[in-house]
Design a protein around this motif. Structure first.
Motif, PDB file in Angstrom:
ATOM      1  N   ILE A 267       0.852  -1.188   0.000  1.00 20.10           N
ATOM      2  CA  ILE A 267       0.000   0.000   0.000  1.00 20.10           C
ATOM      3  C   ILE A 267       0.887   1.235   0.000  1.00 20.10           C
ATOM      4  CG2 ILE A 267      -1.729   1.352   1.279  1.00 20.10           C
ATOM      5  CD1 ILE A 267      -2.784  -1.245   2.493  1.00 20.10           C
ATOM      6  N   VAL A 268       0.599   2.150  -0.918  1.00 24.03           N
ATOM      7  CA  VAL A 268       1.240   3.467  -0.910  1.00 24.03           C
ATOM      8  C   VAL A 268       0.224   4.462  -0.373  1.00 24.03           C
ATOM      9  CG1 VAL A 268       1.929   5.376  -2.433  1.00 24.03           C
ATOM     10  CG2 VAL A 268       2.958   3.111  -2.738  1.00 24.03           C
ATOM     11  N   GLY A 269       0.641   5.224   0.619  1.00 21.07           N
ATOM     12  CA  GLY A 269      -0.211   6.286   1.151  1.00 21.07           C
ATOM     13  C   GLY A 269       0.301   7.629   0.664  1.00 21.07           C
ATOM     14  N   GLY A 270      -0.595   8.563   0.434  1.00 22.50           N
ATOM     15  CA  GLY A 270      -0.196   9.907   0.028  1.00 22.50           C
ATOM     16  C   GLY A 270       0.136  10.766   1.235  1.00 22.50           C
ATOM     17  N   ASN A 271       0.321  12.048   0.969  1.00 28.44           N
ATOM     18  CA  ASN A 271       0.782  12.972   2.009  1.00 28.44           C
ATOM     19  C   ASN A 271      -0.181  13.088   3.193  1.00 28.44           C
ATOM     20  OD1 ASN A 271       2.913  14.773   2.744  1.00 28.44           O
ATOM     21  ND2 ASN A 271       1.527  16.507   2.338  1.00 28.44           N
ATOM     22  N   GLY A 272      -1.467  12.880   2.958  1.00 32.64           N
ATOM     23  CA  GLY A 272      -2.450  13.004   4.038  1.00 32.64           C
ATOM     24  C   GLY A 272      -2.370  11.881   5.059  1.00 32.64           C
ATOM     25  N   LEU A 273      -1.645  10.814   4.721  1.00 30.55           N
ATOM     26  CA  LEU A 273      -1.455   9.706   5.674  1.00 30.55           C
ATOM     27  C   LEU A 273      -0.097   9.815   6.368  1.00 30.55           C
ATOM     28  CD1 LEU A 273      -3.500   8.606   3.388  1.00 30.55           C
ATOM     29  CD2 LEU A 273      -2.955   6.363   4.271  1.00 30.55           C
ATOM     30  N   ASN A 274       0.591  10.950   6.110  1.00 29.89           N
ATOM     31  CA  ASN A 274       1.987  11.074   6.537  1.00 29.89           C
ATOM     32  C   ASN A 274       2.122  11.542   7.987  1.00 29.89           C
ATOM     33  OD1 ASN A 274       4.712  11.090   6.443  1.00 29.89           O
ATOM     34  ND2 ASN A 274       4.902  12.657   4.839  1.00 29.89           N
ATOM     35  N   THR A 275       1.536  10.793   8.886  1.00 26.59           N
ATOM     36  CA  THR A 275       1.588  11.156  10.301  1.00 26.59           C
ATOM     37  C   THR A 275       1.411   9.913  11.167  1.00 26.59           C
ATOM     38  OG1 THR A 275       0.399  12.258  12.091  1.00 26.59           O
ATOM     39  CG2 THR A 275      -0.875  11.789  10.120  1.00 26.59           C
ATOM     40  N   SER A 276       2.115   9.882  12.282  1.00 23.96           N
ATOM     41  CA  SER A 276       1.949   8.756  13.205  1.00 23.96           C
ATOM     42  C   SER A 276       0.564   8.799  13.857  1.00 23.96           C
ATOM     43  CB  SER A 276       3.049   8.772  14.271  1.00 23.96           C
ATOM     44  OG  SER A 276       3.033  10.006  14.945  1.00 23.96           O
ATOM     45  N   ASN A 277      -0.195   9.864  13.617  1.00 23.82           N
ATOM     46  CA  ASN A 277      -1.568   9.908  14.131  1.00 23.82           C
ATOM     47  C   ASN A 277      -2.492   8.932  13.414  1.00 23.82           C
ATOM     48  OD1 ASN A 277      -1.109  11.786  16.168  1.00 23.82           O
ATOM     49  ND2 ASN A 277      -1.277  13.500  14.736  1.00 23.82           N
ATOM     50  N   ILE A 278      -2.000   8.282  12.338  1.00 20.70           N
ATOM     51  CA  ILE A 278      -2.819   7.200  11.755  1.00 20.70           C
ATOM     52  C   ILE A 278      -2.609   5.884  12.523  1.00 20.70           C
ATOM     53  CG2 ILE A 278      -2.766   8.250   9.430  1.00 20.70           C
ATOM     54  CD1 ILE A 278      -1.181   5.754   8.493  1.00 20.70           C
ATOM     55  N   PHE A 279      -1.562   5.815  13.333  1.00 19.76           N
ATOM     56  CA  PHE A 279      -1.273   4.541  14.027  1.00 19.76           C
ATOM     57  C   PHE A 279      -2.444   4.061  14.887  1.00 19.76           C
ATOM     58  CE2 PHE A 279       3.651   5.381  14.011  1.00 19.76           C
ATOM     59  CZ  PHE A 279       3.633   5.343  12.629  1.00 19.76           C
ATOM     60  N   PRO A 280      -3.080   4.924  15.666  1.00 14.72           N
ATOM     61  CA  PRO A 280      -4.223   4.451  16.464  1.00 14.72           C
ATOM     62  C   PRO A 280      -5.417   4.027  15.596  1.00 14.72           C
ATOM     63  CG  PRO A 280      -3.430   6.583  17.263  1.00 14.72           C
ATOM     64  CD  PRO A 280      -2.765   6.332  15.951  1.00 14.72           C
ATOM     65  N   VAL A 281      -5.431   4.450  14.329  1.00 11.81           N
ATOM     66  CA  VAL A 281      -6.559   4.124  13.448  1.00 11.81           C
ATOM     67  C   VAL A 281      -6.384   2.729  12.832  1.00 11.81           C
ATOM     68  CG1 VAL A 281      -7.978   4.896  11.501  1.00 11.81           C
ATOM     69  CG2 VAL A 281      -6.806   6.599  12.923  1.00 11.81           C
ATOM     70  N   CYS A 282      -5.200   2.474  12.261  1.00  6.55           N
ATOM     71  CA  CYS A 282      -5.008   1.154  11.618  1.00  6.55           C
ATOM     72  C   CYS A 282      -4.125   0.211  12.437  1.00  6.55           C
ATOM     73  CB  CYS A 282      -4.503   1.295  10.180  1.00  6.55           C
ATOM     74  SG  CYS A 282      -3.283   2.571   9.855  1.00  6.55           S
ATOM     75  N   LYS A 283      -3.592   0.714  13.569  1.00  8.32           N
ATOM     76  CA  LYS A 283      -2.808  -0.117  14.497  1.00  8.32           C
ATOM     77  C   LYS A 283      -1.807  -1.019  13.757  1.00  8.32           C
ATOM     78  CE  LYS A 283      -5.427   0.474  18.547  1.00  8.32           C
ATOM     79  NZ  LYS A 283      -6.886   0.506  18.405  1.00  8.32           N
ATOM     80  N   ALA A 284      -1.753  -2.313  14.116  1.00  4.21           N
ATOM     81  CA  ALA A 284      -0.760  -3.215  13.493  1.00  4.21           C
ATOM     82  C   ALA A 284      -0.946  -3.292  11.974  1.00  4.21           C
ATOM     83  CB  ALA A 284      -0.863  -4.605  14.110  1.00  4.21           C
ATOM     84  N   LEU A 285      -2.180  -3.017  11.509  1.00  3.34           N
ATOM     85  CA  LEU A 285      -2.463  -3.108  10.070  1.00  3.34           C
ATOM     86  C   LEU A 285      -1.897  -1.923   9.277  1.00  3.34           C
ATOM     87  CD1 LEU A 285      -6.114  -4.504  10.276  1.00  3.34           C
ATOM     88  CD2 LEU A 285      -3.983  -5.783   9.963  1.00  3.34           C
TER      89      LEU A 285
END
Ligand code: 1QQ
Length: 407
Positions: A267-285
């Motif tokens: 999976i390639v994420g763009g600039n809007g996913l460029n933060t560790s604040n996504i970690f609580p959202v997708c966790k290990a995934l």
């Protein structure tokens, strides 16, 4: 009489006036109007406006920007500010939408009387708010707007955030290096967001340039939480690369649901996913997501090592791109003001004139920032050399993660 008084009025406000302004008391005046609130005195500061999202979902991105601006304020004031006069960052929350950004800009321009603005967080907001500043002849320096045509909004608009066109293709090339067998690509983008629409154009072009097959383009909204239909479509079409242009909450959810539905490819994420604040959202995934970077914590040079140290001491992790870009935007203001002040003492200039001279000075300079050496084209596009790709590495339990930079 009134007019000549207005002309000699300078932009300086006392610290106490500013604090009053920040606390919300109404003492607003119009630009250039004579006001007893605007006087030059020994406790003066130079106000720079910071318009980032501090509330709403977009604060997942904006909060990293606030951190960078604050580190810059302390760093440059400790070094003497503008040839002895401190800067004062005035923060106005843009929240996540266009109106929030317009309101923040108007307050910064008319009430806080800033010399210029850093922000807003989203390109989607910039296309509405930047014209307000441009019409008022107030410099705007974007620290995170990556959509095409941001600098072209007006003469007073420039950016330190490199556009998707130069950053985004790097992540697809990195995916192909990790897995040269990729053939079928599914692209997802948020159709209600300007950056996402702009970035997906670049991603889709890169897919074609790399002779990959674009099997589907799936659309969503940044407010969506359920991506089952779109994710299932991509999986059924046997995509072996998924590329997402969206923001942190929706992007993180999409990553999670793709994995939960059994998607195994990169999976390639763009600039809007460029933060560790996504970690609580997708966790290990979140593990394995590739994201192109306009900043590396390992960039050589004194300014980056000082910035990196200040950030890691406070936050116990490496500084993120959005933080480094916000720091760099404040740095550009500081160094442009210093250069201007050497030519003409900035406290002798009326605010409209100062804003105008500052705008020209910003575009004329070269800046050695944590992003590396940057400069601007005449229209205000950033000229930057080095870009990177990082891959998210999550711990098994999914509670902790990091961006691992690829060689
Ligand atoms: C833009 C972006 C966002 C992802 C920044 C936070 O790149 O809106 O242009």
């Amino acid at each position: 009489m009134k007019k000549s008084a207005a002309l000699t009025t300078t932009f300086f406000v006392t610290l106490s006036m500013l604090l009053t302004a920040c606390s919300g008391a109404s003492n607003s005046t119009n630009i250039g109007n004579t006001s007893q609130n605007e006087t030059t005195n020994t406790s003066s500061v130079i106000p720079i406006g910071i318009a980032f999202a501090q509330t709403s979902n977009v604060a997942l991105l904006g909060q990293e920007q606030v951190a960078g601006a604050k580190i810059a304020e302390k760093y440059f004031n400790d070094k003497g500010g503008i040839n002895g006069t401190p800067i004062k960052l005035v923060f106005q929350d843009t929240s996540g939408d266009e109106n929030g950004a317009i309101n923040a800009f108007q307050t910064l321009i008319n009430k806080d009387k800033v010399v210029g603005i850093v922000g807003p967080t989203l390109s989607q907001q910039a296309f509405s708010a930047d014209p307000v500043a441009d019409r008022g002849k107030v410099p705007v320096l974007a620290a995170s707007n990556t959509a095409a045509k941001i600098p072209e909004i007006g003469d007073y608009v420039a950016r330190v955030s490199a556009p998707s066109s130069v950053v985004a293709p790097n992540s697809i090339k990195a995916a192909l290096k990790l897995n040269p067998n990729i053939k079928k690509v599914a692209v997802f983008f948020a159709q209600n967001d300007s950056y996402s629409k702009s970035e997906t154009d670049i991603f889709q072009k890169t897919v074609k340039d790399q002779n990959l097959e674009l099997v589907t383009v799936q659309k969503f909204q940044t407010s969506d939480t359920d991506f089952q239909t779109q994710a299932t479509n991509a999986i059924n079409l046997k995509a072996d690369l998924v590329i997402i242009s969206g923001l942190a909450a929706d992007g993180g959810n999409l990553v999670r649901q793709l994995r939960e539905l059994g998607y195994k490819g990169l999976i390639v994420g763009g600039n809007g996913l460029n933060t560790s604040n996504i970690f609580p959202v997708c966790k290990a995934l979140c593990d394995g997501v590739l994201i192109a970077q306009a900043y590396s914590p390992e960039h050589p040079g004194e300014i980056n090592s000082t910035f990196r140290k200040a950030y890691t001491e406070q936050y116990k992790k490496e500084p993120p791109q959005f933080t480094a870009q916000a720091f760099s935007a404040v740095q550009v203001y500081v160094e442009a003001l210093q250069a201007l002040d050497k030519k003409t003492k900035v406290n002798t200039l009326a605010l409209p004139q100062l804003r105008n001279e500052l705008n020209k000075q910003i575009l004329a300079g070269k800046y050695n920032t944590p992003l590396g050496e940057i400069a601007f084209t005449p229209v205000g596009e950033v000229v930057q050399k080095d870009f990177y790709v990082a891959q998210i590495k999550m711990d098994k339990d999914g509670n902790q993660g990091q961006f691992a930079f690829l060689k």
